[in-house]
Design an enzyme around this catalytic site. Structure first.
Site, PDB file in Angstrom:
ATOM      1  N   ASP A 450       0.860  -1.183   0.000  1.00 57.11           N
ATOM      2  CA  ASP A 450       0.000   0.000   0.000  1.00 57.11           C
ATOM      3  C   ASP A 450       0.899   1.237   0.000  1.00 57.11           C
ATOM      4  O   ASP A 450       1.541   1.545   1.004  1.00 57.11           O
ATOM      5  CB  ASP A 450      -0.903  -0.029   1.232  1.00 57.11           C
ATOM      6  CG  ASP A 450      -1.887   1.131   1.276  1.00 57.11           C
ATOM      7  OD1 ASP A 450      -1.778   2.041   0.438  1.00 57.11           O
ATOM      8  OD2 ASP A 450      -2.762   1.115   2.171  1.00 57.11           O
ATOM      9  N   HIS A 451       0.927   1.951  -1.135  1.00 60.33           N
ATOM     10  CA  HIS A 451       1.851   3.075  -1.269  1.00 60.33           C
ATOM     11  C   HIS A 451       1.438   4.285  -0.428  1.00 60.33           C
ATOM     12  O   HIS A 451       2.209   5.245  -0.300  1.00 60.33           O
ATOM     13  CB  HIS A 451       1.973   3.484  -2.746  1.00 60.33           C
ATOM     14  CG  HIS A 451       3.366   3.870  -3.136  1.00 60.33           C
ATOM     15  ND1 HIS A 451       4.233   4.509  -2.286  1.00 60.33           N
ATOM     16  CD2 HIS A 451       4.048   3.697  -4.295  1.00 60.33           C
ATOM     17  CE1 HIS A 451       5.378   4.737  -2.894  1.00 60.33           C
ATOM     18  NE2 HIS A 451       5.306   4.240  -4.128  1.00 60.33           N
ATOM     19  N   ARG A 452       0.266   4.240   0.172  1.00 61.96           N
ATOM     20  CA  ARG A 452      -0.111   5.314   1.104  1.00 61.96           C
ATOM     21  C   ARG A 452       0.645   5.158   2.423  1.00 61.96           C
ATOM     22  O   ARG A 452       0.912   6.144   3.111  1.00 61.96           O
ATOM     23  CB  ARG A 452      -1.618   5.264   1.407  1.00 61.96           C
ATOM     24  CG  ARG A 452      -2.530   5.419   0.213  1.00 61.96           C
ATOM     25  CD  ARG A 452      -3.979   5.156   0.617  1.00 61.96           C
ATOM     26  NE  ARG A 452      -4.145   3.829   1.213  1.00 61.96           N
ATOM     27  CZ  ARG A 452      -5.266   3.404   1.793  1.00 61.96           C
ATOM     28  NH1 ARG A 452      -6.325   4.206   1.854  1.00 61.96           N
ATOM     29  NH2 ARG A 452      -5.340   2.194   2.309  1.00 61.96           N
TER      30      ARG A 452
END
Length: 478
Positions: A450-452
């Site tokens: 999850d790049h967040r």
């Protein structure tokens, strides 16, 4: 007096379930905590124990039916044991009572739904009467007055009609219960439903005028009295829709429900709420494979422990998480929650769909405990009876695509987590060692994250550490 037992919430706030198979029948005498029925929730198969002892008066829901939590599924007592239609009868107004308090067994064991340990198998008494009608709908069972028993003489013309010559079958009306439904056992009803056939259009050949499994199969294959009657009465379209039977079907329709539906919902939610990024790494696992072979030959972890490369991958993931804790996190509202423990999910393909049970506290386990955890988890998943609690609370997941002969993939993150690692198949490949090209055991690892929550640096360091642990498994024992 009678008591209706409603479908309980078996955990995790599930709202509905499918009735898979009844373990008791009308007229059986059951004991407290005896298994009544097997149901399928959106997460697993669950056996429901009886909340009280008594005689089964009616099964209110058919096998294969999807019902909501709170719907009555079985009635104890209050049925005329000599009635042909006992299972279709509804309780009279004001006869419902609550189960007796207590009801636990002496051992005090608890099942998933909290009733207690399993009791002995049911004591079945002989049934009376000609046949048993289909169970009534739950809504009917809760409001309708008790249906009168069908006269015994009514079974005679039904049986006669069932044995009528084939050429006259089209003019013969299929046998029906007092509720208007044709007589058939729940498994037969489910088979007909799965094949897309209308029971009312099938001529019964059972000894009591009921539709049998052979009748349904004959209708599906386009042979026998059932197919002849269906064609003559204009109902042949249902049989035709099944094609030439199981061996010649052009289409198969699979109900989209239960585990498969829940997993699909979770994957859609994950794919469209988390910005996925995936990285790949080829790893020389020659030393890992040699270590696995040594563990197998020496049985160092125990006589009954199965050792596989997945064990070392699981250990490497836990080891790499300790070095890169941010990968073991999730986003909750305006906060990133970094978890100091590893509940390691192992994606498991089961006959009922994909599930992701997890091993609690994997970060604190040695190889023996971790191997036992993987073995127990796999066995339970294959049985289809993984409890909901084992499928919740995961922090990071492994999916073993290599077991299917696949080199790599871009897996979707399990909701509530930040990363998932795909473990590809291990193959002999030419590899540069020093200044020489030699055959080595190579696998491909891929991590979707999850790049967040994590950036490229964290993902890369985590993946590199997993690879390092598999290249030199002695690091995992430090």
């Amino acid at each position: 007096m009678s008591f209706e037992f409603p479908l309980p919430d078996v955990g995790e706030g599930l709202t509905e379930a499918d009735i898979v198979s009844w373990k008791v029948a009308v007229g059986d005498t059951v004991t407290v905590n005896q298994i009544l029925v097997e149901i399928e929730t959106a997460k697993s198969l669950v056996e429901l124990p009886s909340p009280q002892a008594g005689e089964v008066g009616a099964l209110l829901v058919e096998e294969g039916q999807t019902i909501e939590v709170g719907t009555p599924i079985i009635r104890f007592g209050g049925a005329d044991s000599g009635s042909d239609n006992a299972s279709a009868s509804a309780p009279a107004a004001g006869e419902t009572q609550t189960p007796a308090e207590g009801g636990g067994d002496a051992e005090g064991g608890a099942t998933l739904v909290g009733y207690g340990a399993k009791a002995a198998s049911s004591k079945r008494r002989p049934r009376k009467g000609a046949g048993v009608a289909a169970p009534a709908k739950p809504s009917q069972a809760s409001a309708a007055p008790e249906a009168p028993s069908a006269p015994a003489a009514a079974a005679t013309p039904v049986a006669a009609a069932a044995t009528a010559p084939v050429e006259n079958a089209a003019a013969t009306a299929p046998a029906t219960a007092s509720s208007g439904k044709p007589l058939a056992k729940p498994p037969v009803r489910k088979l007909a439903k799965d094949l897309g056939l209308d029971l009312a259009a099938i001529v019964p050949t059972g000894s009591r005028g009921e539709v049998t499994r052979d009748d349904v199969k004959a209708a599906a294959s386009g042979t026998g009295a059932a197919a002849t009657a269906a064609a003559a009465s204009g109902a042949g379209s249902a049989a035709a829709s099944a094609g030439a039977g199981p061996s010649g079907e052009l289409e198969e329709r699979i109900p989209f429900k239960g585990v498969a539906k829940m997993m699909a919902k979770a994957m859609v939610e994950s794919a469209f709420t988390m910005p996925h990024v995936t990285e790949f790494l080829d790893v020389d696992v020659t030393e890992t494979m040699a270590f696995v072979r040594r563990l197998k030959s020496t049985k160092f972890l125990g006589e009954d422990i199965k050792v596989s490369p997945l064990l070392l991958v699981a250990k490497a993931v836990a080891w790499a998480v300790a070095r890169n804790p941010r990968i073991n996190s999730c986003l909750e509202g305006e906060e990133i929650v970094v978890k100091k423990y590893v509940n390691l999910g192992i994606a498991a393909a089961t006959p009922r769909g994909l599930i992701v049970p997890n091993i609690k506290g994997a970060h604190a386990m040695g190889l023996t405990d971790l191997a036992q955890g993987i073995q127990d988890l796999t066995a339970l998943a294959r049985s289809g009876k993984t409890p909901p609690a084992d499928q919740s609370g995961g922090t990071i997941t492994i999916t073993n695509v290599g077991v299917f002969g696949v080199d790599a993939g871009t897996p979707i993150i399990n909701p509530g987590e930040a990363a998932i690692l795909a473990f590809g198949q291990i193959r002999k490949k030419p590899w540069v060692v020093g200044d020489e090209i030699v055959p080595r055991d190579i696998t491909t690892l891929s991590v979707s994250a999850d790049h967040r929550v994590v950036d490229g640096e964290i993902i890369s360091k985590f993946l590199a550490d997993v690879g390092r642990g598999l290249e030199d498994p002695t690091l995992l024992l430090v």
